[in-house]
Design a protein around this motif. Structure first.
Motif, PDB file in Angstrom:
ATOM      1  N   HIS A 171     -17.827 -52.657-102.835  1.00 19.82           N
ATOM      2  CA  HIS A 171     -18.624 -53.759-102.302  1.00 19.82           C
ATOM      3  C   HIS A 171     -19.852 -54.003-103.176  1.00 19.82           C
ATOM      4  O   HIS A 171     -20.472 -53.061-103.668  1.00 19.82           O
ATOM      5  CB  HIS A 171     -19.067 -53.449-100.865  1.00 19.82           C
ATOM      6  N   THR A 173     -23.494 -56.578-103.290  1.00 20.22           N
ATOM      7  CA  THR A 173     -24.343 -57.567-102.641  1.00 20.22           C
ATOM      8  C   THR A 173     -24.500 -58.745-103.580  1.00 20.22           C
ATOM      9  O   THR A 173     -25.125 -58.635-104.640  1.00 20.22           O
ATOM     10  CB  THR A 173     -25.716 -56.978-102.301  1.00 20.22           C
ATOM     11  N   PRO A 182     -18.689 -62.084 -98.382  1.00 17.73           N
ATOM     12  CA  PRO A 182     -18.672 -60.646 -98.704  1.00 17.73           C
ATOM     13  C   PRO A 182     -17.305 -60.018 -98.478  1.00 17.73           C
ATOM     14  O   PRO A 182     -16.822 -59.960 -97.344  1.00 17.73           O
ATOM     15  CB  PRO A 182     -19.720 -60.064 -97.752  1.00 17.73           C
ATOM     16  N   PHE A 183     -16.679 -59.589 -99.544  1.00 17.70           N
ATOM     17  CA  PHE A 183     -15.506 -58.715 -99.484  1.00 17.70           C
ATOM     18  C   PHE A 183     -15.389 -58.019-100.834  1.00 17.70           C
ATOM     19  O   PHE A 183     -16.031 -58.432-101.809  1.00 17.70           O
ATOM     20  CB  PHE A 183     -14.221 -59.470 -99.103  1.00 17.70           C
ATOM     21  N   PRO A 184     -14.604 -56.940-100.938  1.00 17.94           N
ATOM     22  CA  PRO A 184     -14.681 -56.071-102.112  1.00 17.94           C
ATOM     23  C   PRO A 184     -14.167 -56.709-103.400  1.00 17.94           C
ATOM     24  O   PRO A 184     -13.351 -57.631-103.406  1.00 17.94           O
ATOM     25  CB  PRO A 184     -13.805 -54.870-101.723  1.00 17.94           C
ATOM     26  N   ARG A 209     -13.349 -59.911-108.852  1.00 15.77           N
ATOM     27  CA  ARG A 209     -12.891 -60.503-107.593  1.00 15.77           C
ATOM     28  C   ARG A 209     -12.859 -62.014-107.795  1.00 15.77           C
ATOM     29  O   ARG A 209     -13.434 -62.555-108.752  1.00 15.77           O
ATOM     30  CB  ARG A 209     -13.779 -60.140-106.421  1.00 15.77           C
ATOM     31  N   ARG A 213     -10.693 -64.676-100.672  1.00 14.16           N
ATOM     32  CA  ARG A 213     -10.205 -63.372-100.220  1.00 14.16           C
ATOM     33  C   ARG A 213      -8.693 -63.287-100.384  1.00 14.16           C
ATOM     34  O   ARG A 213      -8.151 -62.250-100.800  1.00 14.16           O
ATOM     35  CB  ARG A 213     -10.588 -63.135 -98.758  1.00 14.16           C
TER      36      ARG A 213
END
Length: 307
Positions: A171, A173, A182-184, A209, A213
């Motif tokens: 993760h 910020t 927010p996701f890994p 990323r 998602r």
């Protein structure tokens, strides 16, 4: 000086040609299409490439062709070869070229490298680099093919273990300005992590990323069954927003964000070309040996990039 841009009418190359010409730098777009190219050439034919080098002082490879012989043809003539590729094995081969070459030029490596070096200037490390790409942007077939080539492949972690691409989620910020949920992010093999780990003697790790998602989860699944990539739809959900950040374990985080990774790559490449005119390059050189993140502020702001 005169600059030859390989793939000069492609996703990155067209932006780069425009930016360099706007700065008054004589620039030639090279490619196969006589209707779009200033110099028509076939990168698979050595004689064609040699002919295209006449009167050129700098070559920027935006064509996605990872052929070490192209660099050698340039560097043997004292022509500076600038490469935007992120592929680790290819970049390591370029580090052994005998002559002037500039490596790690673009969004990642490139901007990601400069942010990490800025962090390392005030913190001991380790450093994690996160590259967030807009899955809805058509960055060009070469970029898509590069990402899919990582599926199922392994690379060496700083601790000596083997890492499979698109695993080991972590993760981060992310600044609100990037517009990312927010996701890994997932481990991915970008060349600058290896260079900076060697140079600074601290672990530097890169993660990737997408802004979707679903698309990021798809990479994590496909890395265990890469043959299924043919089933991936041509159009992915997501936007063209990107974000790159570097963080230390106990120190600062540096980040940049904008729209259009092709434009961002071209903006960094244009600044690198300008810097090459001020310094005599005689050997393979990484971008952070030429530029600092602070010197790029004007160029990045002009391309709509926020630091």
């Amino acid at each position: 000086m005169s600059v030859l841009v390989l793939g000069g009418y492609g996703a990155v190359g067209a932006h780069l040609v425009r930016l360099l010409r706007a700065q008054g730098i004589p620039t030639l777009a090279a490619g196969r299409d006589p209707a779009q190219a200033d110099r028509v050439l076939d990168l698979t034919a050595t004689d064609s490439f040699r002919t295209a080098l006449a009167g050129v002082s700098t070559v920027v490879n935006c064509a996605g062709a990872e052929n070490i012989r192209l660099a050698e043809e340039c560097t043997h003539r004292g022509i500076v070869f600038i490469e935007i590729s992120a592929t680790s094995d290819y970049v390591r081969a370029l580090e052994r070229v005998d002559g002037p070459a500039v490596l790690g030029v673009g969004l990642a490596p490139g901007l990601s490298t400069l942010l990490a070096v800025d962090v390392l200037s005030s913190a001991p490390g380790p450093v994690d680099i996160m590259i967030g790409l807009g899955s809805g942007e058509h960055h060009g077939p070469a970029a898509t093919a590069w990402t899919y080539r990582l599926l199922g492949q392994h690379f060496a972690d700083p601790d000596g273990t083997s890492v499979r691409n698109f695993t080991q989620p972590a993760h981060f910020t992310i600044p609100e300005q990037a517009g990312y949920q927010p996701f890994p992010a997932l481990r991915a093999d970008f060349a600058d992590q290896h260079r900076l780990t060697r140079e600074y003697a601290v672990p530097v790790r890169t993660y990737l990323r997408l802004d979707s998602r679903l698309a990021t989860t798809g990479l994590a699944a496909l890395t265990w069954a890469p043959a299924l990539r043919a089933l991936v739809p041509q159009r992915m959900p997501g936007s063209d927003r990107w974000v790159v950040l570097a963080r230390s374990a106990d120190g600062p985080t540096r980040w940049a964000t904008g729209c259009g990774q092709s434009l961002a790559t071209a903006a960094v490449a244009a600044a690198t070309v300008r810097e090459v005119t001020r310094h005599r390059i005689t050997a393979p050189t990484w971008i952070h040996e030429l530029l600092e993140i602070g010197t790029l502020r004007h160029d990045l702001a002009a391309a709509g990039i926020r630091l």
